[in-house]
Design a protein around this motif. Structure first.
Motif, PDB file in Angstrom:
ATOM      1  N   UNK A  20       0.846  -1.188   0.000  1.00 42.91           N
ATOM      2  CA  UNK A  20       0.000   0.000   0.000  1.00 42.91           C
ATOM      3  C   UNK A  20       0.883   1.240   0.000  1.00 42.91           C
ATOM      4  N   UNK A  21       0.316   2.353  -0.423  1.00 45.13           N
ATOM      5  CA  UNK A  21       1.067   3.607  -0.517  1.00 45.13           C
ATOM      6  C   UNK A  21       0.564   4.598   0.525  1.00 45.13           C
ATOM      7  N   UNK A  22       1.442   5.215   1.288  1.00 45.52           N
ATOM      8  CA  UNK A  22       1.006   6.257   2.229  1.00 45.52           C
ATOM      9  C   UNK A  22       0.577   7.508   1.467  1.00 45.52           C
ATOM     10  N   UNK A  23      -0.322   8.258   2.072  1.00 45.56           N
ATOM     11  CA  UNK A  23      -0.801   9.488   1.450  1.00 45.56           C
ATOM     12  C   UNK A  23       0.336  10.492   1.330  1.00 45.56           C
ATOM     13  N   UNK A  24       0.397  11.163   0.177  1.00 42.84           N
ATOM     14  CA  UNK A  24       1.434  12.164  -0.021  1.00 42.84           C
ATOM     15  C   UNK A  24       1.189  13.370   0.882  1.00 42.84           C
ATOM     16  N   UNK A  31      -3.398  20.319  -3.394  1.00 37.17           N
ATOM     17  CA  UNK A  31      -4.191  19.349  -2.641  1.00 37.17           C
ATOM     18  C   UNK A  31      -4.025  17.973  -3.270  1.00 37.17           C
ATOM     19  N   UNK A  32      -4.067  16.930  -2.429  1.00 34.32           N
ATOM     20  CA  UNK A  32      -3.940  15.550  -2.904  1.00 34.32           C
ATOM     21  C   UNK A  32      -5.127  14.753  -2.388  1.00 34.32           C
ATOM     22  N   UNK A  33      -5.995  14.313  -3.321  1.00 34.99           N
ATOM     23  CA  UNK A  33      -7.194  13.598  -2.922  1.00 34.99           C
ATOM     24  C   UNK A  33      -8.159  14.498  -2.183  1.00 34.99           C
ATOM     25  N   UNK A  34      -9.118  13.881  -1.501  1.00 38.22           N
ATOM     26  CA  UNK A  34     -10.078  14.623  -0.697  1.00 38.22           C
ATOM     27  C   UNK A  34      -9.511  14.879   0.691  1.00 38.22           C
ATOM     28  N   UNK A  35     -10.031  15.910   1.334  1.00 34.72           N
ATOM     29  CA  UNK A  35      -9.567  16.230   2.679  1.00 34.72           C
ATOM     30  C   UNK A  35      -9.835  15.076   3.649  1.00 34.72           C
ATOM     31  N   UNK A  36     -10.914  14.336   3.409  1.00 33.86           N
ATOM     32  CA  UNK A  36     -11.288  13.240   4.296  1.00 33.86           C
ATOM     33  C   UNK A  36     -10.879  11.880   3.737  1.00 33.86           C
ATOM     34  N   UNK A  45      -4.057   2.162  -7.243  1.00 28.62           N
ATOM     35  CA  UNK A  45      -5.055   3.197  -6.996  1.00 28.62           C
ATOM     36  C   UNK A  45      -4.553   4.527  -7.565  1.00 28.62           C
ATOM     37  N   UNK A  46      -5.467   5.275  -8.173  1.00 27.45           N
ATOM     38  CA  UNK A  46      -5.133   6.539  -8.831  1.00 27.45           C
ATOM     39  C   UNK A  46      -5.767   7.682  -8.045  1.00 27.45           C
ATOM     40  N   UNK A  47      -4.944   8.611  -7.574  1.00 21.43           N
ATOM     41  CA  UNK A  47      -5.415   9.737  -6.769  1.00 21.43           C
ATOM     42  C   UNK A  47      -5.091  11.037  -7.499  1.00 21.43           C
ATOM     43  N   UNK A  48      -6.048  11.955  -7.515  1.00 15.66           N
ATOM     44  CA  UNK A  48      -5.903  13.196  -8.278  1.00 15.66           C
ATOM     45  C   UNK A  48      -5.327  14.322  -7.430  1.00 15.66           C
ATOM     46  N   UNK A  49      -4.587  15.206  -8.079  1.00 16.43           N
ATOM     47  CA  UNK A  49      -4.148  16.463  -7.490  1.00 16.43           C
ATOM     48  C   UNK A  49      -5.182  17.536  -7.810  1.00 16.43           C
ATOM     49  N   UNK A  50      -5.230  18.555  -6.997  1.00 10.16           N
ATOM     50  CA  UNK A  50      -6.087  19.712  -7.262  1.00 10.16           C
ATOM     51  C   UNK A  50      -5.484  20.924  -6.553  1.00 10.16           C
ATOM     52  N   UNK A  51      -6.101  22.084  -6.782  1.00  8.59           N
ATOM     53  CA  UNK A  51      -5.623  23.317  -6.155  1.00  8.59           C
ATOM     54  C   UNK A  51      -6.774  23.992  -5.426  1.00  8.59           C
ATOM     55  N   UNK A  52      -6.441  24.883  -4.512  1.00  8.19           N
ATOM     56  CA  UNK A  52      -7.477  25.701  -3.888  1.00  8.19           C
ATOM     57  C   UNK A  52      -8.144  26.531  -4.978  1.00  8.19           C
ATOM     58  N   UNK A  61      -1.808  15.595 -13.314  1.00  6.99           N
ATOM     59  CA  UNK A  61      -3.057  15.743 -12.579  1.00  6.99           C
ATOM     60  C   UNK A  61      -3.338  14.583 -11.630  1.00  6.99           C
ATOM     61  N   UNK A  62      -2.515  13.552 -11.652  1.00  4.72           N
ATOM     62  CA  UNK A  62      -2.786  12.396 -10.794  1.00  4.72           C
ATOM     63  C   UNK A  62      -1.482  11.674 -10.465  1.00  4.72           C
ATOM     64  N   UNK A  63      -1.544  10.824  -9.449  1.00  8.53           N
ATOM     65  CA  UNK A  63      -0.433   9.953  -9.078  1.00  8.53           C
ATOM     66  C   UNK A  63      -0.974   8.534  -8.962  1.00  8.53           C
ATOM     67  N   UNK A  64      -0.132   7.530  -9.244  1.00  7.79           N
ATOM     68  CA  UNK A  64      -0.539   6.126  -9.228  1.00  7.79           C
ATOM     69  C   UNK A  64       0.275   5.382  -8.176  1.00  7.79           C
ATOM     70  N   UNK A  65      -0.398   4.585  -7.381  1.00  3.75           N
ATOM     71  CA  UNK A  65       0.278   3.774  -6.368  1.00  3.75           C
ATOM     72  C   UNK A  65       0.955   2.585  -7.042  1.00  3.75           C
ATOM     73  N   UNK A  66       2.286   2.583  -7.066  1.00  6.06           N
ATOM     74  CA  UNK A  66       3.075   1.542  -7.713  1.00  6.06           C
ATOM     75  C   UNK A  66       4.152   1.066  -6.752  1.00  6.06           C
ATOM     76  N   UNK A  67       4.147  -0.226  -6.449  1.00 11.97           N
ATOM     77  CA  UNK A  67       5.210  -0.828  -5.630  1.00 11.97           C
ATOM     78  C   UNK A  67       5.413  -0.129  -4.284  1.00 11.97           C
TER      79      UNK A  67
END
Length: 407
Positions: A20-24, A31-36, A45-52, A61-67
């Motif tokens: 598993x990958x720890x949250x960045x 911002x990385x993923x949702x606040x919650x 698993x693919x998690x998106x970046x965003x901005x305020x 726009x996204x990061x992928x959990x690899x190894x």
């Protein structure tokens, strides 16, 4: 027995990872993923970046959990509204049509400044069944496979110190999947594509695949590396309608506007935002004066052409009546009449030529008023997995990414 077990593991076409990958750990405005969202994520698993809200995301726009760790090809950036002077001062870049501060063609962002780069394309054949989603860079299957390949290539390219960016496209060939892997390097880090090809083939010889990559390469496959031709790949940022892409070698290119169009004053890089050139006022006025003079000359000539035959005929009849009976005088009159007819014929030809010139100038003005240069053709969207603004490319390792966040 131990040797046999190793061979069995290498012969598998798919290697399964369960880490598993720890949250960045990122800070606003990024911002990385949702606040919650979770504190850890599953493999693939693919998690998106965003901005305020007041910022816009530029880069990956996204990061992928690899190894067991998140892979992102480009460190994203949250930018305010782009101002050219500030962009040029900050990274030596420019504001593109989308309002993003990016590097010019042939450059990549590294350590806060746009630098020269070399782009290399490496083709490998994967022993995995083709699926239609590999043809769509927005699909999860595409994103996961691209991240898997790029992460493995980045590990191999550690010997080159600085890899700026990695992205991939896929195509079907018989029963296998062909991967076109694009890597950007700092200009000083490699001599040329042969360095890249040697490194990848050396890594493949250690097993049936690039270390860390989940799919095997096909039997007896060899990587083939060449300088990227972005113009051929349609991955350039030249204007879609009136821009011309010109390869200049070493994986780089320049843009220009086609004849009859001009570069927008708001975008500071030639060929990236071209518009149809308006008709110059001076040229229009000049042609109008020429046509006016032509009309002024045509009307008197036309009136003379109508009146002169009747006047000439009356004059001829009077002379003939006064000198009737004289053969010599009749011959002279006949010669004068022939000369007069020749003069009339020449005048008519001159009037016809003047009329043609008038029509030509009128047509030219009409054509120039409706001028529309031929736009680029076959400008299909390329299938590489690149973000919207591919020129803002840092593609640093996650170590560098975490280092930047900690600072």
């Amino acid at each position: 027995m131990e040797y046999f077990s190793i061979l069995c593991i290498l012969s598998l076409s798919v290697v399964t990872f369960s880490e598993t990958c720890p949250k960045l750990n990122v800070t606003e405005p990024l911002l990385f993923g949702d606040k919650n969202s979770n504190t850890s994520y599953d493999e693939d698993e693919i998690i998106s970046f965003s901005c305020v809200e007041e910022r816009r995301l530029v880069g990956e726009q996204y990061a992928v959990c690899i190894n067991g760790e998140f892979y992102v090809s480009q460190v994203p950036d949250c930018q305010e509204k782009c101002v050219h002077a500030e962009c040029a001062k900050r990274i030596d870049g420019y504001c593109n049509e989308g309002g993003e501060c990016v590097c010019r063609p042939g450059y990549a962002l590294f350590n806060g400044s746009c630098i020269d780069k070399k782009s290399v394309k490496t083709v490998i054949s994967l022993a995995t069944k083709w699926i239609p989603d590999y043809d769509h860079n927005s699909s999860n299957d595409f994103k996961v496979l691209q991240a898997d390949i790029c992460a493995s290539f980045d590990d191999v390219f550690e010997i080159f110190n600085y890899t700026l960016r990695c992205y991939v496209s896929f195509k079907k060939s018989n029963q296998v999947t062909i991967a076109n892997v694009i890597n950007d390097f700092t200009a000083e880090s490699i001599e040329g594509p042969s360095d890249v090809e040697k490194a990848i083939n050396g890594a493949i010889q250690l097993g049936h695949t690039v270390p860390g990559m989940r799919y095997n390469v096909t039997e007896d496959t060899k990587a083939n590396s060449t300088y990227l031709k972005e113009c051929d790949e349609n991955s350039d940022i030249c204007d879609d309608h009136y821009g011309t892409c010109n390869d200049i070698g070493k994986g780089n290119y320049k843009c220009s506007c086609i004849h009859g169009t001009y570069q927008s004053e708001n975008i500071k890089v030639d060929g990236t935002d071209c518009s149809v050139a308006p008709i110059k006022v001076g040229l229009t006025v000049g042609l109008g004066i020429v046509c006016g003079i032509a009309v002024a000359c045509f009307i008197p000539a036309y009136l003379w052409f109508i009146i002169s035959p009747a006047f000439g005929k009356a004059e001829y009849n009077t002379a003939a009546a006064a000198e009737v009976g004289s053969t010599e005088d009749e011959d002279e009159d006949d010669e004068e009449e022939r000369d007069h007819k020749d003069d009339l014929k020449r005048d008519l030809e001159e009037d016809e030529e003047l009329d043609k010139q008038l029509i030509f100038h009128q047509t030219m003005i009409q054509n120039m008023s409706n001028f529309n240069p031929m736009p680029r053709v076959n400008r299909d969207s390329q299938s590489y997995g690149v973000p919207n603004s591919i020129e803002l490319s840092t593609a640093n390792s996650m170590d560098n990414f975490n280092h930047q966040q900690s600072n």
